[in-house]
Design a protein around this motif. Structure first.
Motif, PDB file in Angstrom:
ATOM      1  N   GLU A   1      -8.217  -2.789   4.920  1.00 55.71           N
ATOM      2  CA  GLU A   1      -7.873  -3.401   5.984  1.00 55.71           C
ATOM      3  C   GLU A   1      -8.575  -4.603   6.496  1.00 55.71           C
ATOM      4  OE1 GLU A   1      -3.928  -1.016   6.509  1.00 55.71           O
ATOM      5  OE2 GLU A   1      -5.833   0.327   7.194  1.00 55.71           O
TER       6      GLU A   1
ATOM      7  N   ARG B   1       0.590  -1.124  -0.436  1.00 56.97           N
ATOM      8  CA  ARG B   1       0.236   0.122  -0.035  1.00 56.97           C
ATOM      9  C   ARG B   1       1.428   1.177   0.237  1.00 56.97           C
ATOM     10  NH1 ARG B   1      -5.447  -0.862   1.838  1.00 56.97           N
ATOM     11  NH2 ARG B   1      -5.773  -3.235   2.652  1.00 56.97           N
TER      12      ARG B   1
ATOM     13  N   VAL C   1      -4.441   0.542  -2.563  1.00 55.33           N
ATOM     14  CA  VAL C   1      -3.387  -0.555  -2.879  1.00 55.33           C
ATOM     15  C   VAL C   1      -2.596   0.318  -4.025  1.00 55.33           C
ATOM     16  CG1 VAL C   1      -3.316  -2.564  -3.820  1.00 55.33           C
ATOM     17  CG2 VAL C   1      -4.935  -2.336  -1.956  1.00 55.33           C
TER      18      VAL C   1
ATOM     19  N   HIS D   1      -8.437   2.028  -2.675  1.00 57.65           N
ATOM     20  CA  HIS D   1      -9.116   2.225  -0.803  1.00 57.65           C
ATOM     21  C   HIS D   1      -9.756   0.383  -0.217  1.00 57.65           C
ATOM     22  CE1 HIS D   1      -7.473   5.743  -1.093  1.00 57.65           C
ATOM     23  NE2 HIS D   1      -8.366   5.833  -1.843  1.00 57.65           N
TER      24      HIS D   1
END
Lengths: 219, 143
Positions: free
Chosen positions: B143, B46, B61, B140
């Protein structure tokens, strides 16, 4: 696929915005024109003061008497209408897109809060659908199109919620989100949703008729 | 009368119950689906959002290696150099961060705020080439 996404997030936004604004304008003009033809005397007692007074009174929660008769339904409906505009207009992701397209920007809702408010909108829509099933007087007035319209509002919120969380089928979720949002804009002028225009017109007429002719209140 | 305008007058109570059951069941199974198919953890390279005051999205990413291969080793496509508003071809600025030149807000020295700089550079190329991510959550990734 990228060029399809470029189309629905580019030209298609413009097309639906133009149909939305143009359709409502056309609707407004044709209403005024038909009043002018059939009942032109209405204009003789329409006043800005009485119109605004009536709109103002109906904007204050629980001020009009009829809204106190069904407090639960009214409270949910009131909150729903505010969120229907506030959530999409103040969503961070939407503001990012608008900022990149027009270089204008305004404060955004916190994403976590917007997430919960989206759930509230979804809950309110489910409530509206269930209410149509449960209350006999309303079932009597309900046809399939009413459920379809509820579904049409539900779709952009549900797909937006699922897309934000990236749980599954992200790309398709966003495509469905964008398309259903655009479909909703396009349908507004041609469906009951045009009450976003006709409701204030009704208040202007009722407010003037009651305030200026009967010297009474319309709330 | 058109079928979708027909009122639901003759609908019995049984039908109502079944409809409600079906709706509730549908919602529950959708929720179940979500839980079962929720993503597992995976490692992704990232970008760091340090230059933004209070990042609101997971870092995008981005794999340097993949891009350099795809772009014929031309660093200046991204690490560009401008002189008096004109792009200088062939010269590159990989010793600088994007944020060294692109401040967070528009200013007299910078017409392209940082967030838009990243988005315009990354997304526009993906649109132009018809390949690569173009939607928020594709860069995005959670996570």
């Amino acid at each position: 696929m990228n060029s399809f996404i470029a189309f629905i997030m580019g030209p298609m936004v413009w097309i639906s915005a133009i149909i939305f604004v143009g359709g409502l304008l056309f609707k407004g003009i044709s209403i005024i024109q038909s009043v002018r033809q059939k009942e032109p005397y209405i204009f003789s007692y329409m006043t800005v003061k009485h119109s605004l007074r009536s709109m103002g009174a109906w904007l204050v929660p629980f001020f009009p008497k009829s809204t106190r008769l069904r407090p639960v339904y009214y409270a949910i409906s009131y909150l729903f209408h505010i969120l229907l505009f506030v959530v999409p207009l103040f969503l961070a992701s939407h503001i990012v897109l608008i900022n990149e397209a027009f270089q204008v920007s305004w404060p955004a809702l916190n994403d976590g809060l917007a997430d919960w408010l989206t759930l509230l909108v979804i809950a309110a829509l489910i409530f509206f659908a269930v209410r149509r099933q449960m209350v006999p007087e309303i079932t009597y007035l309900t046809s399939a199109i009413d459920y379809l319209l509820i579904l049409l509002v539900l779709l952009p919120f549900v797909t937006g919620f699922l897309a934000y969380h990236q749980w599954f089928a992200y790309r398709w979720m966003v495509v469905a989100h964008v398309l259903s949002g655009e479909l909703m804009l396009i349908i507004i002028p041609f469906s009951r949703f045009s009450h976003m225009l006709t409701a204030p017109l009704t208040r202007a007429y009722m407010g003037s008729e009651f305030g200026n002719v009967r010297h009474a209140r319309d709330w | 009368m058109k079928p979708w305008k027909r009122k639901f007058i003759h609908r019995g109570n049984k039908m109502k119950k079944w409809t409600i059951c079906a709706v509730v069941l549908g919602l529950l199974s959708a929720a179940g689906w979500v839980v079962v198919f929720a993503q597992e953890d995976q490692y992704l390279e990232r970008l760091d959002s340090w230059a933004f005051e209070s990042p609101r999205r997971p870092g995008a990413v981005f794999s340097h290696d993949d891009h350099i291969m795809d772009l014929d080793d031309d660093c200046s496509i991204c690490h560009h150099v401008y002189e008096e508003g004109e792009l200088v071809p062939g010269e590159s600025s990989e010793d600088y961060y994007c944020s060294d030149c692109h401040s967070l807000k528009v200013s007299p020295d910078n017409k392209m705020p940082l967030e838009a700089a990243y988005h315009n550079l990354c997304r526009d190329c993906h649109f132009d080439r018809g390949k690569g991510p173009v939607l928020c959550g594709e860069c995005h990734i959670k996570e």
